[in-house]
Design a protein around this motif. Structure first.
Motif, PDB file in Angstrom:
ATOM      1  N   SER A 263      -2.937 -10.294   3.783  1.00 28.59           N
ATOM      2  CA  SER A 263      -1.976  -9.263   4.173  1.00 28.59           C
ATOM      3  C   SER A 263      -2.020  -8.075   3.218  1.00 28.59           C
ATOM      4  O   SER A 263      -1.829  -6.930   3.642  1.00 28.59           O
ATOM      5  N   ARG A 264      -2.299  -8.332   1.945  1.00 32.11           N
ATOM      6  CA  ARG A 264      -2.301  -7.235   0.975  1.00 32.11           C
ATOM      7  C   ARG A 264      -3.617  -6.471   0.990  1.00 32.11           C
ATOM      8  O   ARG A 264      -3.628  -5.230   1.058  1.00 32.11           O
TER       9      ARG A 264
ATOM     10  N   GLY B  37       0.844   5.043   8.042  1.00 32.48           N
ATOM     11  CA  GLY B  37       1.681   3.862   8.234  1.00 32.48           C
ATOM     12  C   GLY B  37       1.297   3.026   9.439  1.00 32.48           C
ATOM     13  O   GLY B  37       1.663   1.851   9.526  1.00 32.48           O
TER      14      GLY B  37
ATOM     15  N   SER C 120      -1.860   0.974   7.664  1.00 31.21           N
ATOM     16  CA  SER C 120      -1.845   0.546   6.266  1.00 31.21           C
ATOM     17  C   SER C 120      -0.431   0.185   5.840  1.00 31.21           C
ATOM     18  O   SER C 120       0.556   0.660   6.410  1.00 31.21           O
ATOM     19  N   ILE C 121      -0.346  -0.654   4.811  1.00 32.03           N
ATOM     20  CA  ILE C 121       0.946  -1.058   4.250  1.00 32.03           C
ATOM     21  C   ILE C 121       1.285  -0.281   2.990  1.00 32.03           C
ATOM     22  O   ILE C 121       2.285  -0.578   2.330  1.00 32.03           O
TER      23      ILE C 121
ATOM     24  N   ALA D 208       2.542   2.620   2.319  1.00 28.37           N
ATOM     25  CA  ALA D 208       3.830   3.315   2.235  1.00 28.37           C
ATOM     26  C   ALA D 208       4.952   2.363   1.836  1.00 28.37           C
ATOM     27  O   ALA D 208       5.944   2.780   1.230  1.00 28.37           O
ATOM     28  N   LYS D 209       4.820   1.078   2.168  1.00 28.65           N
ATOM     29  CA  LYS D 209       5.848   0.087   1.839  1.00 28.65           C
ATOM     30  C   LYS D 209       5.749  -0.390   0.393  1.00 28.65           C
ATOM     31  O   LYS D 209       6.635  -1.113  -0.071  1.00 28.65           O
ATOM     32  N   HIS D 210       4.672  -0.016  -0.284  1.00 28.79           N
ATOM     33  CA  HIS D 210       4.443  -0.527  -1.643  1.00 28.79           C
ATOM     34  C   HIS D 210       4.360   0.598  -2.676  1.00 28.79           C
ATOM     35  O   HIS D 210       3.773   0.424  -3.739  1.00 28.79           O
TER      36      HIS D 210
ATOM     37  N   ARG E 112       6.086   9.453  -3.598  1.00 33.87           N
ATOM     38  CA  ARG E 112       6.110   9.249  -2.153  1.00 33.87           C
ATOM     39  C   ARG E 112       4.719   9.511  -1.594  1.00 33.87           C
ATOM     40  O   ARG E 112       3.981  10.358  -2.099  1.00 33.87           O
TER      41      ARG E 112
ATOM     42  N   PHE F  20       1.176   3.186  -6.164  1.00 37.10           N
ATOM     43  CA  PHE F  20       1.428   2.033  -5.294  1.00 37.10           C
ATOM     44  C   PHE F  20       1.079   0.740  -6.022  1.00 37.10           C
ATOM     45  O   PHE F  20       0.280   0.733  -6.966  1.00 37.10           O
TER      46      PHE F  20
ATOM     47  N   VAL G 226       0.281  -3.181  -4.624  1.00 37.76           N
ATOM     48  CA  VAL G 226       0.210  -4.197  -3.571  1.00 37.76           C
ATOM     49  C   VAL G 226      -0.052  -5.586  -4.149  1.00 37.76           C
ATOM     50  O   VAL G 226      -0.044  -6.576  -3.424  1.00 37.76           O
TER      51      VAL G 226
END
Length: 414
Positions: free
Chosen positions: A57-58, A123, A126-127, A129-131, A136, A192, A194
C-alpha cells in the motif's frame, strides 16, 4: 446409533484413562506440540501478510501502477488518458514525467528520482497527499520550481519548508564528454513520509517545471500515469492500451521497478512457511511414538479382538482412528488459538509497548512502526490441512505394526 467397530474402539481408547501414565503424557505433549506449531504458523504468516500489505500500500501507492510512455514528448496527454480510461481495469489517468538526478545541499549529495506531477490530479493515483508531514502538495506551482521531498531526505540534509536545494540532472550535449550537468535551484514546499525507502529516494515537482527542465513546451509530458484495480493485471492492461495507441507509445509498469522486492517478499513467506511446517511435522510425528507405546500397552486387547474375529484391517483402523483424533484435536485447537492470536496480535503488541514504555518497532528505525497482521482464510485452511495430513500419515506405521501382532504371542507375554 450404529458405528463401525474401528471408530468405536479407537474413540474409546482416546477417551480412556490409560494404565501407563507416561503414554498419556506423551499423547498430551503430541497434541500440545501440534497445536503450538499450527498456532505459530498462522500467526507468523498473518504477520508477514500484514507487512506485505503495508509495503504494497505504501510503495505501490507512491510509484505508478503503470505508465503509457511516449517515444517523443506527448503534446496533448488528454486523448491518451481518455483512451486508457476506456479500459475497465483503469481507475485514473494523469500526466506524469520522470527524471533522475542528484540533490545537492551544502556540499552533500544524494541520488534522487524526481516525478513531475499535477498536484490537482495526483490524489487520483497516489497516496502522497495523505502523508504530507510538512507543507502542502498543492504548494507546487508552475514556474516556481517547488519540490516536495521525502522525510529521510529532509532529515539527511536537515531541510525544512522554505529551504532551497539544488537539483542536478544530466543533459545530452554535443560537448566532448557527451553529457553535461544542468542545475536547477528548487524551493522545498513540502515533506512527505510514507514509511518506506521512497522517503529517501523520491521527490515531486510540478509537471510544467519538469517540462521546462527538459527543455520541452510547458504542456508536454513524458507519459500518462495509470491507476488500475488489480495490480497484478497492470502489465497486461498497460500493454493492451499502448498497443491500441500505436507504435508511438510504450508500456511500463510497477513490476519493472518493484517486482524484485515483492518477489523476494513472496519467497521469504514461502521459505518461512516451510520452516515452520517442520515444527508441525515434528509434533505430528510424535504421534508415532505415542501409538507405538499404546500398541505395546494394548497387546492383550489386540489379541482378544483378533481371537473373536477382528481382521488385521480393523485393528489397523482402530489405531489410525486414535492417532487421527489426537491430530485433529491438536490441529483444531491450534487453528482456533492461531486465528484469535492473529486477529489480536497488533493490539497485544501495542499493549506490551504501553505497559513496558518501550517501542518494539520504533519509527526512527523501522519503516513500519507497528506489527500489522492480515489473516487470510487460504493460509489457515492450508496450515490446518497440512496438520491433518501429517497427523494421519503418522498413524500408518504404528497401526500397521498393531495389525501384524499374533494373538498367541501377545497373550503369552501379556
Amino acid at each position: 446409533m450404529f458405528r463401525p467397530l474401528s471408530i468405536f474402539i479407537g474413540a474409546r481408547y482416546t477417551r480412556a484413562k490409560r494404565r501407563n501414565r507416561f503414554v498419556s503424557f506423551i499423547s498430551m505433549t503430541s497434541m500440545i506440540g501440534l497445536a503450538l506449531g499450527v498456532l505459530a504458523m498462522i500467526v507468523v504468516l498473518s504477520v508477514m501478510n500484514g507487512f506485505q500489505r503495508e509495503m504494497s500500500s505504501r510503495i505501490l501507492g507512491m510509484v505508478p501502477h503503470a505508465t503509457i510512455v511516449g517515444v517523443n514528448p506527448i503534446d496533448d496527454w488528454q486523448p491518451v488518458a481518455a483512451a486508457a480510461m476506456k479500459n475497465p481495469e483503469v481507475t485514473a489517468a494523469v500526466p506524469f514525467t520522470e527524471m533522475e538526478g542528484m540533490l545537492s545541499y551544502k556540499g552533500a549529495m544524494q541520488p534522487i528520482q524526481v516525478s513531475g506531477v499535477d498536484p490537482a490530479l495526483e490524489g487520483q493515483v497516489s497516496i502522497v497527499a495523505k502523508h504530507i508531514v510538512q507543507g502542502r502538495l498543492d504548494a507546487l506551482k508552475p514556474g516556481e520550481f517547488g519540490v516536495v521531498i521525502g522525510e529521510i531526505t529532509a532529515r539527511r540534509f536537515r531541510l525544512n519548508v522554505g529551504d532551497k536545494i539544488t537539483l542536478i540532472v544530466p543533459e545530452v550535449s554535443t560537448a566532448p564528454g557527451g553529457i553535461t550537468p544542468r542545475m536547477q535551484r528548487l524551493n522545498v514546499v513540502g515533506v512527505f513520509k510514507v514509511g518506506a525507502e521512497l522517503d529517501g529516494s523520491m521527490a515531486l515537482i510540478h509537471v510544467a517545471d519538469a517540462a521546462q527542465m527538459q527543455r520541452w513546451q510547458p504542456n508536454q509530458v513524458q507519459s500518462v500515469r495509470l491507476a488500475v484495480k488489480d495490480l497484478y493485471a497492470a502489465p497486461k492492461v498497460s500493454s493492451d492500451i499502448a498497443s491500441s495507441l500505436g507504435s508511438a507509445y510504450q508500456a511500463d509498469d510497477w513490476t519493472h521497478t518493484q517486482g524484485s522486492l515483492f518477489s523476494a517478499m513472496k519467497m521469504e513467506k514461502t521459505m518461512i512457511g516451510l520452516l515452520l511446517l517442520m515444527i508441525v511435522a515434528v509434533a505430528a510425528f510424535n504421534i508415532i511414538a505415542t501409538l507405538i507405546m499404546v500398541v505395546n500397552d494394548k497387546g492383550a486387547d489386540i489379541a482378544i479382538l483378533r481371537t473373536i474375529g477382528a481382521t488385521p484391517r480393523q485393528i489397523m483402523a482402530i489405531f489410525m482412528v486414535q492417532g487421527t483424533v489426537i491430530g485433529i484435536v491438536g490441529t483444531l485447537i491450534g487453528g482456533v488459538l492461531g486465528v484469535i492470536a492473529a486477529l489480536n496480535v497488533s493490539e497485544l503488541v501495542g499493549w506490551v509497548e504501553r505497559v513496558s514504555g518501550q517501542h518494539i518497532f520504533s519509527s526512527d528505525v523501522y519503516f513500519v512502526s507497528n506489527l500489522p497482521s492480515e489473516l487470510q482464510g487460504g493460509d489457515v485452511l492450508l496450515i490446518c490441512s497440512a496438520g491433518f495430513v501429517l497427523s494421519f500419515l503418522a498413524t500408518v506405521y504404528p497401526a500397521w505394526r498393531a495389525a501384524k501382532i499374533e494373538p498367541a504371542h501377545a497373550l503369552r507375554y501379556s
